[in-house]
Motif scaffolding. Structure first.
Motif, PDB file in Angstrom:
ATOM      1  N   TRP A   1       0.701  -1.128  -0.073  1.00 34.38           N
ATOM      2  CA  TRP A   1       0.009  -0.099   0.002  1.00 34.38           C
ATOM      3  C   TRP A   1       0.871   1.313  -0.125  1.00 34.38           C
ATOM      4  CZ3 TRP A   1      -5.135  -0.282  -0.913  1.00 34.38           C
ATOM      5  CH2 TRP A   1      -5.632  -1.449  -0.749  1.00 34.38           C
ATOM      6  N   GLY A   2       2.183   1.086   0.468  1.00 32.39           N
ATOM      7  CA  GLY A   2       2.858   2.209   0.625  1.00 32.39           C
ATOM      8  C   GLY A   2       4.321   1.963   1.060  1.00 32.39           C
ATOM      9  N   HIS A   3       5.270   2.927   1.363  1.00 32.50           N
ATOM     10  CA  HIS A   3       6.519   2.451   1.510  1.00 32.50           C
ATOM     11  C   HIS A   3       7.252   3.277   2.993  1.00 32.50           C
ATOM     12  CE1 HIS A   3       6.816   0.495  -2.281  1.00 32.50           C
ATOM     13  NE2 HIS A   3       6.206   1.657  -2.861  1.00 32.50           N
ATOM     14  N   LEU A   4       6.107   3.817   3.638  1.00 36.08           N
ATOM     15  CA  LEU A   4       6.725   4.525   4.788  1.00 36.08           C
ATOM     16  C   LEU A   4       7.411   3.842   5.669  1.00 36.08           C
ATOM     17  CD1 LEU A   4       3.674   6.992   5.058  1.00 36.08           C
ATOM     18  CD2 LEU A   4       5.882   7.581   4.162  1.00 36.08           C
ATOM     19  N   ILE A   5       6.983   2.516   5.973  1.00 37.46           N
ATOM     20  CA  ILE A   5       7.741   1.831   7.111  1.00 37.46           C
ATOM     21  C   ILE A   5       8.666   0.763   6.222  1.00 37.46           C
ATOM     22  CG2 ILE A   5       7.186   0.157   9.092  1.00 37.46           C
ATOM     23  CD1 ILE A   5       4.245   1.246   8.936  1.00 37.46           C
ATOM     24  N   ALA A   6       9.831   0.930   6.609  1.00 37.14           N
ATOM     25  CA  ALA A   6      10.795  -0.166   5.955  1.00 37.14           C
ATOM     26  C   ALA A   6      10.543  -1.392   6.408  1.00 37.14           C
ATOM     27  CB  ALA A   6      12.227   0.405   6.527  1.00 37.14           C
ATOM     28  N   GLY A   7      10.605  -2.188   5.153  1.00 35.30           N
ATOM     29  CA  GLY A   7      10.464  -3.792   5.461  1.00 35.30           C
ATOM     30  C   GLY A   7       8.945  -4.156   5.648  1.00 35.30           C
ATOM     31  N   HIS A   8       7.740  -3.202   5.755  1.00 32.55           N
ATOM     32  CA  HIS A   8       6.553  -3.586   5.934  1.00 32.55           C
ATOM     33  C   HIS A   8       5.359  -2.790   5.118  1.00 32.55           C
ATOM     34  CE1 HIS A   8       6.827  -5.587  10.071  1.00 32.55           C
ATOM     35  NE2 HIS A   8       7.910  -4.629  10.317  1.00 32.55           N
ATOM     36  N   GLY A   9       6.263  -2.276   4.072  1.00 31.97           N
ATOM     37  CA  GLY A   9       5.009  -1.443   3.286  1.00 31.97           C
ATOM     38  C   GLY A   9       4.629  -0.005   3.725  1.00 31.97           C
ATOM     39  N   GLY A  10       3.219   0.195   3.640  1.00 28.26           N
ATOM     40  CA  GLY A  10       2.538   1.132   4.139  1.00 28.26           C
ATOM     41  C   GLY A  10       2.010   0.870   5.532  1.00 28.26           C
ATOM     42  N   PHE A  11       1.390   1.980   6.083  1.00 26.35           N
ATOM     43  CA  PHE A  11       0.377   1.591   7.294  1.00 26.35           C
ATOM     44  C   PHE A  11      -0.650   0.794   6.921  1.00 26.35           C
ATOM     45  CE2 PHE A  11       2.493   5.940   8.062  1.00 26.35           C
ATOM     46  CZ  PHE A  11       2.638   5.809   9.446  1.00 26.35           C
ATOM     47  N   THR A  12      -1.463   0.808   5.794  1.00 27.11           N
ATOM     48  CA  THR A  12      -2.277  -0.305   5.545  1.00 27.11           C
ATOM     49  C   THR A  12      -1.940  -1.724   5.596  1.00 27.11           C
ATOM     50  OG1 THR A  12      -3.268   1.577   4.238  1.00 27.11           O
ATOM     51  CG2 THR A  12      -4.272  -0.514   4.153  1.00 27.11           C
ATOM     52  N   ASP A  13      -0.717  -2.014   4.921  1.00 28.55           N
ATOM     53  CA  ASP A  13      -0.267  -3.268   5.147  1.00 28.55           C
ATOM     54  C   ASP A  13      -0.199  -3.847   6.555  1.00 28.55           C
ATOM     55  OD1 ASP A  13       0.772  -3.753   2.171  1.00 28.55           O
ATOM     56  OD2 ASP A  13       1.452  -1.755   2.684  1.00 28.55           O
ATOM     57  N   ARG A  14       0.185  -2.929   7.655  1.00 29.68           N
ATOM     58  CA  ARG A  14       0.086  -3.251   8.960  1.00 29.68           C
ATOM     59  C   ARG A  14      -1.150  -3.314   9.640  1.00 29.68           C
ATOM     60  NH1 ARG A  14       2.441  -6.491  10.090  1.00 29.68           N
ATOM     61  NH2 ARG A  14       2.545  -6.643   7.835  1.00 29.68           N
ATOM     62  N   LEU A  15      -1.988  -2.600   9.220  1.00 31.41           N
ATOM     63  CA  LEU A  15      -3.341  -2.611   9.631  1.00 31.41           C
ATOM     64  C   LEU A  15      -4.153  -3.808   8.960  1.00 31.41           C
ATOM     65  CD1 LEU A  15      -4.020   1.335  10.150  1.00 31.41           C
ATOM     66  CD2 LEU A  15      -3.735  -0.207  11.804  1.00 31.41           C
ATOM     67  N   ASP A  16      -4.090  -4.281   7.788  1.00 28.14           N
ATOM     68  CA  ASP A  16      -5.106  -4.811   7.015  1.00 28.14           C
ATOM     69  C   ASP A  16      -5.597  -6.380   7.999  1.00 28.14           C
ATOM     70  OD1 ASP A  16      -2.780  -6.581   7.026  1.00 28.14           O
ATOM     71  OD2 ASP A  16      -2.613  -6.693   4.986  1.00 28.14           O
ATOM     72  N   SER A  17      -4.772  -7.000   8.594  1.00 29.72           N
ATOM     73  CA  SER A  17      -5.377  -7.809   9.640  1.00 29.72           C
ATOM     74  C   SER A  17      -6.158  -7.540  10.654  1.00 29.72           C
ATOM     75  CB  SER A  17      -4.244  -8.706   9.784  1.00 29.72           C
ATOM     76  OG  SER A  17      -3.422  -8.075  10.756  1.00 29.72           O
ATOM     77  N   VAL A  18      -5.935  -6.341  11.187  1.00 32.64           N
ATOM     78  CA  VAL A  18      -6.487  -5.850  12.434  1.00 32.64           C
ATOM     79  C   VAL A  18      -7.992  -5.275  11.860  1.00 32.64           C
ATOM     80  CG1 VAL A  18      -6.702  -3.632  13.909  1.00 32.64           C
ATOM     81  CG2 VAL A  18      -4.547  -5.201  13.404  1.00 32.64           C
ATOM     82  N   VAL A  19      -7.963  -4.779  10.435  1.00 31.85           N
ATOM     83  CA  VAL A  19      -9.281  -4.040  10.110  1.00 31.85           C
ATOM     84  C   VAL A  19     -10.254  -4.952  10.198  1.00 31.85           C
ATOM     85  CG1 VAL A  19     -10.248  -3.296   7.958  1.00 31.85           C
ATOM     86  CG2 VAL A  19      -8.018  -2.397   8.302  1.00 31.85           C
ATOM     87  N   PHE A  20     -10.286  -6.170   9.716  1.00 33.91           N
ATOM     88  CA  PHE A  20     -11.446  -7.176   9.610  1.00 33.91           C
ATOM     89  C   PHE A  20     -11.750  -7.746  11.080  1.00 33.91           C
ATOM     90  CE2 PHE A  20     -12.718  -8.041   5.316  1.00 33.91           C
ATOM     91  CZ  PHE A  20     -11.882  -6.996   4.672  1.00 33.91           C
ATOM     92  N   SER A  21     -10.664  -7.806  11.914  1.00 40.22           N
ATOM     93  CA  SER A  21     -10.775  -8.471  13.011  1.00 40.22           C
ATOM     94  C   SER A  21     -11.538  -7.615  14.181  1.00 40.22           C
ATOM     95  CB  SER A  21      -9.549  -9.115  13.626  1.00 40.22           C
ATOM     96  OG  SER A  21      -8.468  -8.165  13.544  1.00 40.22           O
ATOM     97  N   ALA A  22     -10.973  -6.199  14.220  1.00 35.13           N
ATOM     98  CA  ALA A  22     -11.352  -5.215  15.294  1.00 35.13           C
ATOM     99  C   ALA A  22     -12.889  -5.157  15.343  1.00 35.13           C
ATOM    100  CB  ALA A  22     -10.824  -3.813  15.114  1.00 35.13           C
ATOM    101  N   PRO A  23     -13.679  -4.775  14.438  1.00 35.97           N
ATOM    102  CA  PRO A  23     -15.304  -4.457  14.729  1.00 35.97           C
ATOM    103  C   PRO A  23     -15.731  -5.809  15.363  1.00 35.97           C
ATOM    104  CG  PRO A  23     -14.512  -3.764  12.620  1.00 35.97           C
ATOM    105  CD  PRO A  23     -13.231  -4.518  13.157  1.00 35.97           C
ATOM    106  N   VAL A  24     -15.358  -6.909  14.952  1.00 30.67           N
ATOM    107  CA  VAL A  24     -15.949  -8.175  15.249  1.00 30.67           C
ATOM    108  C   VAL A  24     -15.735  -8.394  16.810  1.00 30.67           C
ATOM    109  CG1 VAL A  24     -16.270 -10.820  15.339  1.00 30.67           C
ATOM    110  CG2 VAL A  24     -16.345  -9.121  13.112  1.00 30.67           C
ATOM    111  N   PHE A  25     -14.474  -8.257  17.156  1.00 28.60           N
ATOM    112  CA  PHE A  25     -13.911  -8.322  18.526  1.00 28.60           C
ATOM    113  C   PHE A  25     -14.527  -7.328  19.240  1.00 28.60           C
ATOM    114  CE2 PHE A  25     -10.640  -7.343  21.796  1.00 28.60           C
ATOM    115  CZ  PHE A  25     -10.491  -8.631  22.413  1.00 28.60           C
ATOM    116  N   PHE A  26     -14.602  -6.095  18.840  1.00 27.73           N
ATOM    117  CA  PHE A  26     -15.416  -5.119  19.928  1.00 27.73           C
ATOM    118  C   PHE A  26     -16.736  -5.477  20.027  1.00 27.73           C
ATOM    119  CE2 PHE A  26     -18.229  -1.472  19.977  1.00 27.73           C
ATOM    120  CZ  PHE A  26     -17.747  -0.614  20.779  1.00 27.73           C
TER     121      PHE A  26
END
Length: 313
Positions: free
Chosen positions: A280-305
């Motif tokens: 999604w981006g290149h802001l985090i070295a080795g991890h892509g963008g912020f969305t690349d780090r959030l993608d798994s949390v995106v779908f789990s957070a609302p259901v967990f909440f």
């Protein structure tokens, strides 16, 4: 045991794990990557260095309590929405809608979360923002790819803002016997879901034979999914002291969020392939963008909440 004590105990454990990982990475660099040309080792060390930065950022935000956590995730939503919309095609007629998305909808959604106004933040984006967005674009009179342009913006708001905002919303839940410790639920969710990402990758590398979706990801295999799921359930149960759950409930909740995180990541990979990009981006070295780090949390957070809110709050 108070929430700060539990939080610092978890932070200390993470620092120990990262310190060990850093030492291993340095040994591998000295033995097999003296010239800096081994891509695997360079990528590993870049990821470890990035994790130090992310853990420091999370720790600072947690120290400021609800305000710090809400501001942190508002910033992450801003960055993730920017990355998402950068991959979409927009017209001049979309400019007002984009301005409202970044500077009205995101601040208002997180202000509602900060105030704990569940009745409104749970419907503000999927109802009011979704209805208002096409009106704002239609008023500009540009009909070319109207539905696609509006739908992409709505989808960006849904995953980058609405879904992500359910992470800090965990702090607002009033759980009998667990008051003032909502930040620990966030720590549990992030550690289990992000840990599952790493474990699924490792199991896939060691035992992976059967790819789940070969056209989407070469690293996602059924063996990696099964191994990562089993080990993450154990991880969730070991961290039960961060939650109001019984140990079997912690295992069950871990299975739910890990499964959602895995298939959420698959959906996000599908979108990236559709847009012809690897990250999604290149802001985090080795991890892509912020969305690349959030993608798994995106779908789990609302259901967990909602599971926590329904059964414990």
């Amino acid at each position: 045991m108070s929430a700060p004590v539990e939080f610092f105990r978890l932070l200390l454990a993470v620092i120990v794990v990262l310190s060990v990982a850093t030492a291993i990475g340095e040994v591998l660099r000295q033995r097999y990557d003296a010239d800096g040309r081994n891509a695997v080792i360079e990528n590993l060390n870049a990821r470890i260095a990035s994790w130090w930065g992310m853990v420091a950022l999370m720790a600072i935000a947690f120290l400021f309590g609800r305000f710090g956590v809400v501001v942190l995730f508002a910033f992450l939503s801003f960055a993730a929405l920017r990355e998402f919309l950068t991959l979409t095609s927009k017209a001049r007629a979309d400019h007002w809608a984009l301005l409202v998305s970044f500077f009205v909808i995101i601040p208002f959604q997180y202000w509602l979360v900060y105030r704990g106004w569940y009745g409104l933040y749970s419907i503000f984006i999927p109802v009011y923002a979704f209805l208002f967005m096409p009106i704002l674009v239609a008023l500009r009179g540009d009909t070319d790819r109207f539905l696609t342009r509006v739908a992409e913006t709505q989808w960006g708001l849904m995953i980058a803002v609405f879904a992500v905002s359910h992470v800090p919303a965990l702090i607002t839940l009033i759980i009998p016997g667990f008051e003032g410790r909502g930040v620990l639920l966030i720590a549990w969710l992030v550690v289990v879901v992000q840990g599952a990402d790493v474990l699924q990758y490792l199991f896939g590398m060691l035992f992976g034979r059967h790819r789940i979706a070969p056209t989407l990801s070469a690293s996602k295999t059924w063996e990696g999914f099964a191994g990562g799921m089993a080990s993450s359930v154990v991880l969730g149960m070991l961290l039960v002291w961060l939650t109001p759950f019984a140990i079997w409930q912690a295992g069950l909740m871990a299975a739910v969020v890990v499964a959602l995180g895995f298939f959420g990541g698959l959906v996000m990979s599908t979108i990236k392939r559709d847009k012809g990009v690897k990250d999604w981006g290149h802001l985090i070295a080795g991890h892509g963008g912020f969305t690349d780090r959030l993608d798994s949390v995106v779908f789990s957070a609302p259901v967990f909440f909602h599971l926590v809110r329904y059964f414990w709050a």
